[in-house]
Design a protein around this motif. Structure first.
Motif, PDB file in Angstrom:
ATOM      1  N   PHE A 147      -9.738  33.605  -9.492  1.00  0.00           N
ATOM      2  CA  PHE A 147     -10.896  33.991  -9.930  1.00  0.00           C
ATOM      3  C   PHE A 147     -12.298  32.978  -9.162  1.00  0.00           C
ATOM      4  N   GLU A 148     -11.580  32.106 -10.930  1.00  0.00           N
ATOM      5  CA  GLU A 148     -12.731  31.089  -9.967  1.00  0.00           C
ATOM      6  C   GLU A 148     -12.531  30.452  -9.046  1.00  0.00           C
ATOM      7  N   MET A 149     -11.796  30.161  -8.116  1.00  0.00           N
ATOM      8  CA  MET A 149     -10.948  29.641  -7.485  1.00  0.00           C
ATOM      9  C   MET A 149     -12.161  30.205  -5.774  1.00  0.00           C
ATOM     10  N   VAL A 150     -12.382  31.434  -5.256  1.00  0.00           N
ATOM     11  CA  VAL A 150     -12.962  32.494  -5.031  1.00  0.00           C
ATOM     12  C   VAL A 150     -13.790  32.313  -5.124  1.00  0.00           C
ATOM     13  N   SER A 151     -14.208  32.717  -6.521  1.00  0.00           N
ATOM     14  CA  SER A 151     -15.647  32.248  -6.714  1.00  0.00           C
ATOM     15  C   SER A 151     -16.411  30.368  -6.079  1.00  0.00           C
ATOM     16  N   SER A 152     -15.859  29.541  -6.658  1.00  0.00           N
ATOM     17  CA  SER A 152     -16.406  28.186  -5.839  1.00  0.00           C
ATOM     18  C   SER A 152     -16.910  28.006  -4.496  1.00  0.00           C
ATOM     19  N   LEU A 153     -15.515  29.066  -3.815  1.00  0.00           N
ATOM     20  CA  LEU A 153     -15.255  28.313  -2.163  1.00  0.00           C
ATOM     21  C   LEU A 153     -16.094  29.054  -1.483  1.00  0.00           C
ATOM     22  N   THR A 154     -16.855  30.510  -2.059  1.00  0.00           N
ATOM     23  CA  THR A 154     -18.004  31.311  -1.199  1.00  0.00           C
ATOM     24  C   THR A 154     -18.643  30.953  -1.812  1.00  0.00           C
TER      25      THR A 154
ATOM     26  N   ASP B  19     -16.838  31.214 -20.316  1.00  0.00           N
ATOM     27  CA  ASP B  19     -18.016  31.019 -20.640  1.00  0.00           C
ATOM     28  C   ASP B  19     -18.220  29.861 -21.581  1.00  0.00           C
ATOM     29  N   ARG B  20     -17.348  29.037 -22.392  1.00  0.00           N
ATOM     30  CA  ARG B  20     -18.110  28.284 -22.496  1.00  0.00           C
ATOM     31  C   ARG B  20     -17.268  26.900 -22.289  1.00  0.00           C
ATOM     32  N   VAL B  21     -18.541  26.098 -22.281  1.00  0.00           N
ATOM     33  CA  VAL B  21     -17.754  25.163 -21.204  1.00  0.00           C
ATOM     34  C   VAL B  21     -17.669  23.959 -21.045  1.00  0.00           C
ATOM     35  N   ASP B  22     -17.298  23.919 -22.960  1.00  0.00           N
ATOM     36  CA  ASP B  22     -16.554  23.178 -23.346  1.00  0.00           C
ATOM     37  C   ASP B  22     -14.472  23.391 -23.485  1.00  0.00           C
ATOM     38  N   ARG B  23     -14.310  24.860 -22.721  1.00  0.00           N
ATOM     39  CA  ARG B  23     -13.495  25.391 -22.089  1.00  0.00           C
ATOM     40  C   ARG B  23     -12.808  24.135 -20.892  1.00  0.00           C
ATOM     41  N   LEU B  24     -12.985  23.631 -20.019  1.00  0.00           N
ATOM     42  CA  LEU B  24     -12.944  22.194 -19.463  1.00  0.00           C
ATOM     43  C   LEU B  24     -13.832  21.462 -19.708  1.00  0.00           C
ATOM     44  N   ASN B  25     -12.479  20.452 -19.326  1.00  0.00           N
ATOM     45  CA  ASN B  25     -12.614  19.112 -19.401  1.00  0.00           C
ATOM     46  C   ASN B  25     -13.827  19.047 -18.440  1.00  0.00           C
ATOM     47  N   PRO B  26     -14.606  17.623 -17.968  1.00  0.00           N
ATOM     48  CA  PRO B  26     -15.437  17.461 -17.611  1.00  0.00           C
ATOM     49  C   PRO B  26     -14.369  17.023 -15.386  1.00  0.00           C
ATOM     50  N   SER B  27     -13.673  16.409 -15.561  1.00  0.00           N
ATOM     51  CA  SER B  27     -13.126  16.691 -14.420  1.00  0.00           C
ATOM     52  C   SER B  27     -12.689  17.951 -13.754  1.00  0.00           C
ATOM     53  N   LEU B  28     -12.206  19.505 -14.131  1.00  0.00           N
ATOM     54  CA  LEU B  28     -12.667  20.675 -13.737  1.00  0.00           C
ATOM     55  C   LEU B  28     -13.287  21.146 -13.927  1.00  0.00           C
ATOM     56  N   HIS B  29     -14.705  20.550 -14.166  1.00  0.00           N
ATOM     57  CA  HIS B  29     -15.370  21.094 -13.649  1.00  0.00           C
ATOM     58  C   HIS B  29     -16.257  20.484 -12.266  1.00  0.00           C
ATOM     59  N   LEU B  30     -15.201  19.383 -11.950  1.00  0.00           N
ATOM     60  CA  LEU B  30     -15.761  19.087 -11.220  1.00  0.00           C
ATOM     61  C   LEU B  30     -15.102  19.181  -9.810  1.00  0.00           C
ATOM     62  N   TRP B  31     -13.900  19.522 -10.436  1.00  0.00           N
ATOM     63  CA  TRP B  31     -13.029  20.196  -9.187  1.00  0.00           C
ATOM     64  C   TRP B  31     -13.283  21.489  -8.691  1.00  0.00           C
ATOM     65  N   ARG B  32     -14.192  22.580 -10.055  1.00  0.00           N
ATOM     66  CA  ARG B  32     -14.817  23.078  -9.423  1.00  0.00           C
ATOM     67  C   ARG B  32     -16.610  23.445  -8.330  1.00  0.00           C
ATOM     68  N   ALA B  33     -17.476  22.529  -9.026  1.00  0.00           N
ATOM     69  CA  ALA B  33     -18.447  21.544  -8.022  1.00  0.00           C
ATOM     70  C   ALA B  33     -18.013  21.809  -6.766  1.00  0.00           C
ATOM     71  N   THR B  34     -16.488  20.696  -6.064  1.00  0.00           N
ATOM     72  CA  THR B  34     -16.331  20.376  -5.018  1.00  0.00           C
ATOM     73  C   THR B  34     -15.695  20.854  -4.196  1.00  0.00           C
TER      74      THR B  34
END
Length: 517
Positions: free
Chosen positions: A116-123, A131-146
């Motif tokens: 679901f996260e990747m479909v949301s990002s790719l679209t 919900d909590r941003v600290d659940r993911l480390n900065p590299s994973l947030h970078l992956w979502r943005a990429t």
């Protein structure tokens, strides 16, 4: 006497690459993108995350190579509809491959949630189950943005190489013919086959896309933003995904300067003429004469002034203070947020809460729902109905009112304007009805999973307009994607794909010629 066969010139590497199936190229691009979070994780000392993404990139490259060798058979090149069908399959299959390293790196999540996260990002929707941003480390947030940034670039290329030749995606308004028939880009279609056209547009648009992202990134750094936050916000602004590693723009370190920069770069989601003037036949209008730019300016200005002026029109629950500073921050908060949701970016201004209190509206987020439904420009990364379709409907309504007053009047303004008012408005109305029906269908499907009516409405609009952050600001209380059932997540993921590709593109795939070929 028999003539000797002419020696065949060796194929250029670029041409051989363009002969590969579109899906194989997308797989290779997604695999290479995994190197960015891998390098970032390794440089910050997160060896586990870095090795996960390095392994995912290596495995993806191996699968891409195998598929490339298996499909290099010299078969006939695919047509435009074949590439559109491949794009649909890519949105269904690629997120699974993109979700695997995310799931392994997070650890305590499921494949469905990661998918679901990747479909949301790719679209470029930007909805998140974390919900909590600290659940993911900065590299994973970078992956979502990429992934979101790649999805935005993919839609740039596909709009020119596939949607324009098929006369869909908003191009049908100005060049109204049947859905899926040739229109704006007939000259381009004669110049090259679909594969060559795809490669040519990708080569021309990539420097523009990368350059704009780099300029915004550097601007945010100069404004004092943290590097990882700056690159994620720059990617998310250009792709209109609204993905943030810190929970949004209000928590950034760049302040008002960063918001101003992001606001300026949102203009590239209003009209394709802001970055691609002359790329298609007929795109030689001045930017100030572009109907999408003018309509966007009218909508942003009028909605902002409405939210601001309501304080002075008897809003009983508005704050008592009317100092200049409070008024200025409320005005800016409304202006930034209105532009953000019109372009389906979904960033919320630091001063939006103050602007909402200033307006006195109980649920000002419902105004943002209407803006997200309208959406941005044709052939941009924005979602929604699109400004050009709304413009065609407005011109048609204006003409009908003129005919009520002067029944025998003749509408002027040239052939193109008359076509937009007639055939273009008809096409726009059909799409608007399809969009509305899609909202009702998604709402009904969500209701069957136990989601409440208001929540279902907000989630359906956010998915179909590809404005994921809408769920957090549109309703009276924020809606959590993590709190809905897994079945509802799957429904929303499908709705995101429909909203990104548009219903007309899916209808064009039903053309019998595709299946006969």
């Amino acid at each position: 006497m028999a003539r000797a066969p002419a020696s065949r010139a060796p194929a250029r590497p670029g041409s051989r690459l363009a002969e590969l199936p579109f899906f194989v190229l997308l797989m290779g691009l997604c695999s290479a993108a995994g190197l960015l979070p891998a390098v970032h994780a390794l440089t910050r000392g997160d060896r586990a995350t870095g090795l996960i993404f390095l392994a995912a990139a290596a495995i993806g490259a191996g699968l891409t190579l195998i598929l490339a060798l298996a499909t290099a058979t010299g078969r006939a090149r695919p047509g435009t509809r074949d590439q559109l069908f491949t794009l649909v399959m890519a949105f269904a299959v690629l997120p699974v491959l993109l979700a695997v390293p995310l799931m392994i790196a997070v650890g305590d999540t499921t494949l469905l949630r990661s998918w679901f996260e990747m479909v949301s990002s790719l679209t470029t929707t930007g909805a998140t189950v974390f919900d909590r941003v600290d659940r993911l480390n900065p590299s994973l947030h970078l992956w979502r943005a990429t992934v979101g940034w790649l999805g935005g670039f993919l839609m740039w290329v596909m709009a020119f190489a596939v949607l324009a030749p098929m006369n869909i995606g908003g191009f049908e308004v100005r060049h109204a013919r049947g859905f899926g028939e040739g229109g704006t880009a007939r000259v381009v279609m004669r110049a090259a086959d679909p594969s060559e056209r795809l490669a040519r547009y990708a080569a021309r648009l990539l420097p523009i896309y990368v350059g704009l992202t780099a300029v915004l990134w550097l601007g945010l750094l100069v404004a004092g933003e943290v590097p990882i936050v700056a690159i994620c916000h720059a990617m998310s602004t250009l792709s209109t995904s609204g993905i943030s590693p810190i929970g949004g723009v209000p928590f950034g370190a760049s302040g008002i300067e960063g918001e101003v920069l992001i606001f300026l770069f949102m203009a590239f989601a209003v009209s394709r003429l802001t970055w691609s003037r002359g790329l298609l036949p007929g795109d030689h209008d001045r930017l100030i004469d572009d109907p999408e730019v003018r309509l966007a300016a009218i909508l942003i200005g009028s909605v902002t002034l409405f939210l601001f002026a309501r304080h002075f029109l008897g809003a009983g629950e508005a704050p008592a203070e009317t100092e200049f500073a409070a008024a200025a921050t409320a005005l800016w908060g409304a202006l930034f947020t209105v532009a953000s949701f019109l372009t389906t970016t979904g960033f919320e201004s630091y001063w939006w809460i103050g602007a909402a209190d200033w307006s006195g509206l109980r649920t000002p987020g419902f105004v943002l729902i209407g803006l997200a439904i309208v959406g941005g420009g044709v052939a941009t990364t924005a979602g929604g109905v699109k400004l050009l379709r709304i413009y065609a409907l407005a011109r048609h309504g204006e003409r009908e009112l003129e005919r009520l007053i002067h029944p025998h009047s003749i509408g002027g303004s040239g052939v193109e304007s008359r076509r937009v008012r007639k055939e273009g408005a008809r096409m726009a109305w059909i799409f608007f009805m399809l969009f509305a029906m899609s909202i009702f269908i998604v709402m009904g499907a969500l209701a069957l999973t136990g989601v409440q009516f208001e929540t279902a409405l907000v989630l359906a609009v956010s998915a179909l307009s590809t404005t994921g952050p809408l769920a957090h600001v549109a309703a009276e209380h924020p809606v959590s994607y993590a709190g809905i059932p897994d079945t509802a997540k799957a429904i929303l993921a499908a709705a995101m794909v429909v909203g990104r590709l548009e219903a007309l593109a899916l209808i064009a795939l039903l053309n019998p010629e595709l299946w006969r070929n």
